[in-house]
Write an enzyme that holds these catalytic residues in place. Structure first.
Site, PDB file in Angstrom:
ATOM      1  N   LYS A  11      40.911  29.048  44.860  1.00 27.09           N
ATOM      2  CA  LYS A  11      41.484  30.393  44.790  1.00 27.09           C
ATOM      3  C   LYS A  11      42.245  30.561  43.483  1.00 27.09           C
ATOM      4  O   LYS A  11      42.903  29.619  43.019  1.00 27.09           O
ATOM      5  CB  LYS A  11      42.408  30.606  45.988  1.00 27.09           C
ATOM      6  N   SER A  14      43.897  37.212  52.187  1.00 24.75           N
ATOM      7  CA  SER A  14      43.698  37.455  50.778  1.00 24.75           C
ATOM      8  C   SER A  14      42.747  36.471  50.109  1.00 24.75           C
ATOM      9  O   SER A  14      42.328  36.722  48.973  1.00 24.75           O
ATOM     10  CB  SER A  14      45.047  37.390  50.056  1.00 24.75           C
ATOM     11  N   SER A  69      46.056  34.280  55.391  1.00 24.35           N
ATOM     12  CA  SER A  69      45.033  34.508  54.366  1.00 24.35           C
ATOM     13  C   SER A  69      43.923  33.474  54.282  1.00 24.35           C
ATOM     14  O   SER A  69      43.001  33.641  53.494  1.00 24.35           O
ATOM     15  CB  SER A  69      45.682  34.622  52.999  1.00 24.35           C
TER      16      SER A  69
END
Ligand code: GLN
Length: 464
Positions: free
Chosen positions: A55, A130, A154
């Site tokens: 990420k 997210s 997330s």
């Protein structure tokens, strides 16, 4: 096959699918191929040659780390996050950085400054957020594992929307050093995998005390893979029935009730439990998370990192203009909310009160775990929704986190596991949360469940 060949395949799949999914913000071919060549001659590494997507809020030395934000669009990290350093030491290969909601604020990946991610099961739908880019990269078969981050769900929520497994460990299990801070008392690095066994391996490689993060725990790291095949007969699954009623899509509810029966058939005891304070979770979370975010994001001022606005005459104007142009709407909303709840007139009414209720939420779990080993709920009240469906309604978006935020508030681990498909063929996930340091138990139950009840379908966008 050689490591180089493997990595070349991963890189070309990532490039091939990116126009459809937008799951990678950067595909790091040069870096990954150099690593592959180096690894050919190194022996005995646990994750040798394993391609991993990371990420874009986790620092990777020399590679862009944008947090999905314009304010860091050109920022290259000076160092590797501890988790990345440990992955590298174990022989893994970072192949790219994944798209995300800006600064990890969101549940749909639509707040990224670089465009949304599409769900590989149905590209008209969101992948969740997210960590939507990492989830889509794993679900589409580009990589087997990816790192994400969790502040309020997330990893688990996008895992559920994308039909894969996602683990958020105990607070302090994985060092946060090099994870760009959103809300420090809630943030964790988490792991996505196509199955629990891969997650067990990766978690074992990255967990443990780190001198660079004083909140990382000095708790021994077990061999998580050794838990996978343990018998689950005699394990007790707690079910908070009052939470699986209102506000949950019927298809999700039915899938959850079936998974409870499946656990019973696998030999688990099922008991009813109560989490009376869980209904305050969202309110508490959005006070504490925004308060901490407003403080953490103060460092992005145009001086130290990334973007700086042009055409300014003096310093204060430079700060204002940089933040005005650099941050997107959701990040600004959170900074304003957080500043408000911390302001002198409101601190006691909001922030201090929220901290007290946070303690009550945590006590609920401590009490519940006297009666059960894990607690089962839906991961999310719905399946993946359409792009744009909730983006103009922040409250509807925030309610998506209703089942996940409490584990972050309490600091306990949770895992999302696929448990069926809706009539439209979209994945549904259940969540198990466990007591502190019970990652082994969660992975055990996830592994047994997915082995007995694999999803009988694949996303429409998938590479072999
Ligand atoms: N969706 C939640 C939020 O918007 C959680 C985000 C996260 O876990 N990073 O804050």
């Amino acid at each position: 096959m050689s490591i180089r060949k493997d990595i070349e395949t991963v890189l070309s799949n990532a490039e091939k699918l990116n126009p459809q999914l937008n799951s990678f913000l950067s595909v790091e071919s040069e870096h990954a191929l150099a690593r592959a060549d180096y690894l050919e001659s190194v022996d005995g590494l646990l994750l040798k040659g394993l391609a991993i997507a990371v990420k874009d809020n986790i620092c990777t030395k020399g590679l862009r780390t944008s947090c999905g934000s314009r304010i860091l669009h050109n920022y290259r990290a000076q160092f590797d996050a501890t988790a990345v350093k440990r992955l590298n030491a174990a022989g893994a290969v970072v192949v790219g950085k994944t798209n995300m909601d800006e600064f990890a604020m969101g549940s749909s990946n639509e707040s990224s400054a670089f465009g949304p991610v599409m769900n590989p099961w149905d590209p008209s739908r969101v992948p969740g957020g997210s960590s939507g880019g990492s989830a889509a990269a794993v679900a589409s078969g580009v990589v087997r594992v990816a790192l994400g981050s969790e502040t309020g769900g997330s990893v688990r929520q996008p895992a559920s929307f994308c039909g894969i497994v996602g683990l958020k460990p105990t607070y302090g299990r994985i060092s946060r050093y090099g994870l760009v801070a959103f809300a420090s008392s809630l943030d964790n690095i988490g792991v996505f995998g196509q199955n629990a066994a891969d997650i067990a391996k990766v978690l074992g490689a990255i967990a443990g005390r780190d001198q660079f993060d004083s909140t990382s725990a000095d708790v021994p790291v077990p061999d998580y893979s050794s838990f996978l095949d343990a018998d689950i007969a005699g394990k007790t699954v707690g079910v908070p029935r009052q939470l699986i009623g209102e506000g949950v899509d019927d298809e999700v509810k039915q899938a959850i009730l079936r998974s409870i029966e499946n656990f019973r058939a696998l030999g688990a005891n099922i008991v009813d439990i109560e989490l009376p304070y869980a209904r305050y979770g969202i309110a508490v979370y959005y006070i504490i998370a925004t308060a901490e975010a407003s403080s953490n994001l103060a460092r992005f001022d145009g001086v130290r990192y990334g973007f700086r606005a042009e055409d300014v005459e003096e310093l204060r104007q430079m700060y204002f203009k940089t933040r005005e142009e650099g941050f997107g709407a959701e990040v600004k909303r959170r900074i304003m909310l957080g500043t408000y709840v911390l302001s002198s007139g409101y601190y006691d009414a909001y922030y201090a009160k929220a901290q007290k209720v946070r303690t009550l939420v945590k006590r609920d779990y401590i009490e519940a775990f006297r009666h059960c080993d894990v607690i089962l709920t839906p991961t999310s009240p719905s399946v993946a929704f359409k792009l744009g469906e909730k983006s103009s309604d922040p409250l509807a978006m925030y309610l998506n986190d209703i089942y996940t935020v409490s584990a972050n508030l309490a600091g306990i681990p949770g895992i999302s596991v696929p448990c069926g498909l809706s009539a439209e063929g979209l994945p549904i996930g259940f969540q198990l949360v466990g007591n502190f340091w019970s990652e082994g138990t969660l992975l055990n139950l996830a592994h047994k469940y997915e082995t007995e009840h694999p999803l009988e379908a694949r996303p429409s966008i998938f590479v072999e």
